[in-house]
Write a protein that holds these residues in place. Structure first.
Motif, PDB file in Angstrom:
ATOM      1  N   THR A 181     -14.164   8.277   0.135  1.00 24.00           N
ATOM      2  CA  THR A 181     -14.227   7.494  -1.102  1.00 24.00           C
ATOM      3  C   THR A 181     -13.617   8.267  -2.262  1.00 24.00           C
ATOM      4  OG1 THR A 181     -16.252   6.444  -0.311  1.00 24.00           O
ATOM      5  CG2 THR A 181     -15.758   6.270  -2.668  1.00 24.00           C
ATOM      6  N   GLU A 182     -13.968   9.540  -2.356  1.00 25.64           N
ATOM      7  CA  GLU A 182     -13.427  10.379  -3.429  1.00 25.64           C
ATOM      8  C   GLU A 182     -11.911  10.530  -3.279  1.00 25.64           C
ATOM      9  OE1 GLU A 182     -17.208  13.340  -4.149  1.00 25.64           O
ATOM     10  OE2 GLU A 182     -16.003  13.580  -2.336  1.00 25.64           O
ATOM     11  N   LYS A 183     -11.479  10.759  -2.038  1.00 26.66           N
ATOM     12  CA  LYS A 183     -10.049  10.922  -1.821  1.00 26.66           C
ATOM     13  C   LYS A 183      -9.279   9.640  -2.128  1.00 26.66           C
ATOM     14  CE  LYS A 183     -10.317  14.593   1.673  1.00 26.66           C
ATOM     15  NZ  LYS A 183      -9.916  15.011   3.043  1.00 26.66           N
ATOM     16  N   ASN A 184      -9.824   8.506  -1.724  1.00 24.79           N
ATOM     17  CA  ASN A 184      -9.125   7.239  -1.978  1.00 24.79           C
ATOM     18  C   ASN A 184      -8.966   6.975  -3.482  1.00 24.79           C
ATOM     19  OD1 ASN A 184      -8.807   6.704   0.725  1.00 24.79           O
ATOM     20  ND2 ASN A 184     -10.682   5.476   0.889  1.00 24.79           N
ATOM     21  N   PHE A 185      -9.989   7.290  -4.228  1.00 27.61           N
ATOM     22  CA  PHE A 185      -9.900   7.067  -5.680  1.00 27.61           C
ATOM     23  C   PHE A 185      -8.755   7.882  -6.293  1.00 27.61           C
ATOM     24  CE2 PHE A 185     -10.996   8.480  -9.961  1.00 27.61           C
ATOM     25  CZ  PHE A 185     -11.072   7.263 -10.608  1.00 27.61           C
ATOM     26  N   PHE A 186      -8.679   9.143  -5.919  1.00 27.40           N
ATOM     27  CA  PHE A 186      -7.638   9.978  -6.525  1.00 27.40           C
ATOM     28  C   PHE A 186      -6.259   9.670  -5.955  1.00 27.40           C
ATOM     29  CE2 PHE A 186     -11.238  12.411  -8.064  1.00 27.40           C
ATOM     30  CZ  PHE A 186     -10.796  12.776  -9.328  1.00 27.40           C
ATOM     31  N   HIS A 187      -6.217   9.130  -4.742  1.00 25.73           N
ATOM     32  CA  HIS A 187      -4.924   8.647  -4.250  1.00 25.73           C
ATOM     33  C   HIS A 187      -4.440   7.476  -5.115  1.00 25.73           C
ATOM     34  CE1 HIS A 187      -3.952  11.028  -0.757  1.00 25.73           C
ATOM     35  NE2 HIS A 187      -5.214  10.925  -0.276  1.00 25.73           N
ATOM     36  N   LYS A 188      -5.361   6.612  -5.501  1.00 22.82           N
ATOM     37  CA  LYS A 188      -4.998   5.498  -6.393  1.00 22.82           C
ATOM     38  C   LYS A 188      -4.551   6.025  -7.760  1.00 22.82           C
ATOM     39  CE  LYS A 188      -8.001   1.987  -4.309  1.00 22.82           C
ATOM     40  NZ  LYS A 188      -6.933   0.985  -4.050  1.00 22.82           N
ATOM     41  N   VAL A 189      -5.272   7.024  -8.244  1.00 22.58           N
ATOM     42  CA  VAL A 189      -4.873   7.621  -9.528  1.00 22.58           C
ATOM     43  C   VAL A 189      -3.483   8.224  -9.421  1.00 22.58           C
ATOM     44  CG1 VAL A 189      -5.387   9.458 -11.176  1.00 22.58           C
ATOM     45  CG2 VAL A 189      -7.237   8.036 -10.284  1.00 22.58           C
ATOM     46  N   ASN A 190      -3.219   8.893  -8.304  1.00 19.82           N
ATOM     47  CA  ASN A 190      -1.927   9.552  -8.115  1.00 19.82           C
ATOM     48  C   ASN A 190      -0.795   8.545  -8.014  1.00 19.82           C
ATOM     49  OD1 ASN A 190      -0.296  11.822  -7.826  1.00 19.82           O
ATOM     50  ND2 ASN A 190      -0.391  11.743  -5.594  1.00 19.82           N
TER      51      ASN A 190
END
Length: 751
Positions: free
Chosen positions: A236-245
């Motif tokens: 979940t944490e990784k997916n959020f920052f992938h979206k931010v990136n």
């Protein structure tokens, strides 16, 4: 080893005491990276204040510039710059360094923010789960307050933040709602440096991640992922920052492994767990997100305990080492290391994200304005050169016209004077000739004649008119045609000479003014015989031609004529014959004196007395027989003349007397008439030349007006050029300021 730890703990305790004494604020230093952002913000705002004044001045200048110099597109572009600068200034005034904290629920995001702020501002602890976005920012007011996004005009007290942001409350707000917490800058130096900290709900409890990113993350300078060190990074944490990136180009991400104090209970596995977390975090930052390389990623991962740091910073007394688990000092130092590095990264990132784009836009704006001003200056210079050439041509034309008109005026004056003299001579000669032929003109007058006073008065009046018309007609026949041709020729020559001085446009103007010479100019001779001969008195009484008095008068007139002709005194010697002539003359003189006295006594018997006188004289000299014969012949002559003294003879005598009288009078006005005629010619030529001079003066006035207009235009264009040059210098100065700002604050890698 224990002594080193004690000294370190003592140093931490002293540091905490100093920070507590300073109301929980950071110790400020000259190399504080956040101060760089504050100084940069102040500098860029001052630069944009100058840019705003510069663009406003340029806008007013471009509006004042003539449409021939500036184009509509240039004016529109300059107008658009005003809105751009105002928008940038508005954004700059609100720009701040923004740090967004994300992580799963209950990972301690609020505790980290409170520890960074050295105050327990956000609710944290057991059950205090944040259910909305909380943005902590500084205020210049003394008391804190909060403002909810849905009701921006209403302020709430700081205690309301727990009710609004606590997920345990039954009436919770939407997870994307923003609650702004305003905390006094005097209580937190970090907030005074234009830093904004954003706390978020847990990314594992919401599906609105895209909305979060669009609404709260696009303007963030640094992202802090707060993870739980007791577990690993979740998908979940990784997916959020992938979206931010995906939406931001290489965001600045820090990873805080919070609650690292739990590792103190398992010291045997502490290093292994730390290494595992560090490896996974570095791989996530460098390999998965690809925001930094692996070496730099090591400086983006920290192992801390926000709860310990907050508790230590809130204590007013020195920290008791027994109050915290083992390794507190190292965790505290690492948290401070995180603060130092994230502040440095925050400042550098904020400088680029907040100011780099605005600086580039300002550089492009000043460059475009410089090009526009340069185009205006070049256009003004070109037009000024063209106007100066036109002015020189007009000045040359004006000087040429004035000089030629001066020369032409002198020539025309001499020409008019010469023509006037010729006219005067011709009229005088012609009038004199007509006076000599006056008898023919009078004899041509054929009207019934009578010696009656009433009829004679009418006869004389008609004769005056006849003589006046005849003289005028004869003079016109002799002079008018030639004089009119001479006058018209002189007028045409004047017009042609003047027209040759002027350009074709002004020549056409002359034709429009109908400058052709006056047609059928004729001299008026003005011979008023009735007034001139008003004193004429006819003598129609019968007078015998061979009467004594008539003979004496005739001889006397002849003698006067001879004396007038010779005008010389007699110098002949006194010979006998001469003596006899003298005596005879003396005798005749005595006899004439006697006859005159007798005639004075009886004016009605002139002939009789004359006969008696002559008879007495002749009796004494030649004898009676000869006297009788002579008297018979004399009587016959008298009878003949008396019988022939008819009305026709009276008319002839009247006309002869009138001719004699008129001749004398007309001779008196020969000079006056010739002068009058020459004056008419002078007036005609002078008036024609005056009209020409008037039109030339109008052309000169037009040229002078055009010169004045050109002078104003040249001065205006010169002002445009000077103002453009001055504004270009300002644009260069502003460009230098922007370049210096870029070198000082944006191009950090080059330093």
């Amino acid at each position: 080893m224990s002594s080193l730890i004690n000294r370190s703990f003592s140093m931490v305790s002293n540091g905490l005491q100093q920070k507590t004494a300073m109301n929980g604020q950071h110790m400020e230093s000259s190399d504080n990276p956040l101060k760089v952002f504050v100084l940069a913000k102040k500098t860029i705002n001052e630069i944009f204040l100058d840019i705003n004044a510069f663009v406003t001045e340029c806008q007013q200048f471009v509006k004042d510039v003539n449409e021939e110099v500036v184009t509509r597109d240039q004016l529109t572009r300059v107008d658009s710059f005003i809105d751009k600068v105002v928008g940038i200034r508005d954004v700059l005034s609100r720009d701040h360094m923004k740090v967004a904290f994300f992580g799963r629920t209950s990972n301690g995001k609020s505790s980290v923010i409170n520890a960074v702020l050295h105050n327990k501002i956000l609710p944290s602890g057991l059950g205090h789960t944040t259910n909305c976005f909380l943005q902590v920012e500084g205020t210049d007011e003394d008391e804190p307050y909060i403002v909810v996004e849905d009701n921006p005009n209403t302020r709430l007290n700081i205690e309301s933040v727990q009710d609004l942001a606590n997920a345990l409350k039954t009436e919770s707000m939407g997870d994307a709602t923003l609650v702004r917490v305003f905390w006094p800058k005097s209580k937190c130096s970090l907030l005074s440096d234009d830093v904004v900290l954003v706390d978020s709900p847990g990314i594992d409890v919401s599906a609105n991640l895209d909305e979060w990113i669009d609404k709260h993350c696009l303007d963030a300078d640094v992202f802090v992922l707060v993870s739980n060190s007791e577990s690993t990074l979740m998908r979940t944490e990784k997916n959020f920052f992938h979206k931010v990136n995906e939406k931001l180009s290489k965001p600045n991400v820090f990873i805080l492994n919070n609650r690292w104090d739990a590792s103190a209970s398992e010291p045997e596995n502490q290093e292994l767990v730390r290494k595992q977390h560090l490896t996974r975090d570095i791989d996530f930052l460098s390999s998965e997100l690809n925001v930094v390389d692996s070496n730099e990623a090591k400086d983006r991962v920290f192992f801390v305990s926000a709860k310990e740091v907050l508790q230590s910073r809130l204590q007013s007394q020195p920290v008791n080492s027994n109050a915290f688990p083992d390794g507190f000092q190292l965790r505290y130092f690492e948290f401070e290391d995180f603060e130092r590095k994230f502040e440095q990264c925050l400042s550098q990132s904020a400088l680029k994200t907040k100011f780099a784009q605005h600086t580039k836009r300002a550089q492009r704006l000043t460059s475009e304005l410089n090009h526009i001003l340069d185009a205006i200056q070049q256009k003004s210079s070109q037009m000024m050169t063209s106007k100066c050439e036109q002015r020189k041509e007009l000045m040359d034309k004006l000087q040429f016209i004035q000089q030629q008109m001066h020369l032409l005026t002198d020539e025309v004056k001499h020409q008019i004077c010469h023509m006037v003299e010729q006219v005067e001579v011709k009229v005088s000669s012609a009038l004199t000739e007509e006076i000599r032929r006056l008898s023919l003109l009078v004899n041509d007058f054929d009207r019934p004649f009578s010696s009656d006073c009433l009829v004679l008065g009418v006869y004389k009046k008609e004769l005056h008119s006849h003589v006046e018309r005849g003289l005028g007609s004869n003079l016109r026949a002799r002079l008018s045609s030639a004089l009119s041709c001479n006058v018209e020729s002189a007028q045409h020559e004047m017009i042609e000479r003047v027209m040759n001085l002027l350009p074709p446009s002004d020549q056409q103007k002359q034709f429009n003014y109908s400058l052709n010479p006056r047609q059928n100019f004729e001299i008026l001779y003005r011979i008023n015989c009735e007034s001139l001969c008003s004193d004429f008195q006819e003598d129609l009484e019968f007078k015998f031609s061979f009467g004594l008095i008539q003979m004496i008068k005739r001889f006397t007139r002849s003698d006067y004529k001879i004396k007038d002709a010779k005008s010389l005194p007699s110098t002949a010697p006194q010979t006998p014959s001469n003596s006899e002539v003298v005596r005879t003359t003396a005798l005749d003189t005595d006899a004439l004196a006697l006859i005159d006295r007798l005639s004075l006594l009886s004016p009605q018997s002139h002939t009789t007395v004359g006969v008696l006188g002559v008879s007495a004289f002749l009796v004494r000299t030649i004898g009676w027989r000869l006297i009788a014969i002579t008297a018979s012949v004399y009587g016959l002559l008298y009878i003949y003349e008396r019988l022939t003294w008819t009305n026709r003879a009276k008319e002839t005598t009247f006309k002869r007397q009138y001719v004699n009288h008129s001749t004398k009078k007309l001779k008196l006005i020969v000079d006056l008439t010739s002068a009058n005629c020459s004056h008419q010619v002078q007036q005609e030529l002078s008036s024609t030349f005056a009209r020409l001079c008037h039109l030339v003066d109008e052309v000169i006035v037009d040229i002078q007006t055009e010169l004045k207009l050109l002078d104003e235009q040249i001065q205006r264009l010169d002002d445009y050029s000077n103002i453009s040059r001055r504004l270009k210098n300002k644009a260069i100065f502003l460009a230098n300021d922007l370049n210096k700002f870029s070198d000082d604050y944006l191009n950090i890698e080059s330093h």
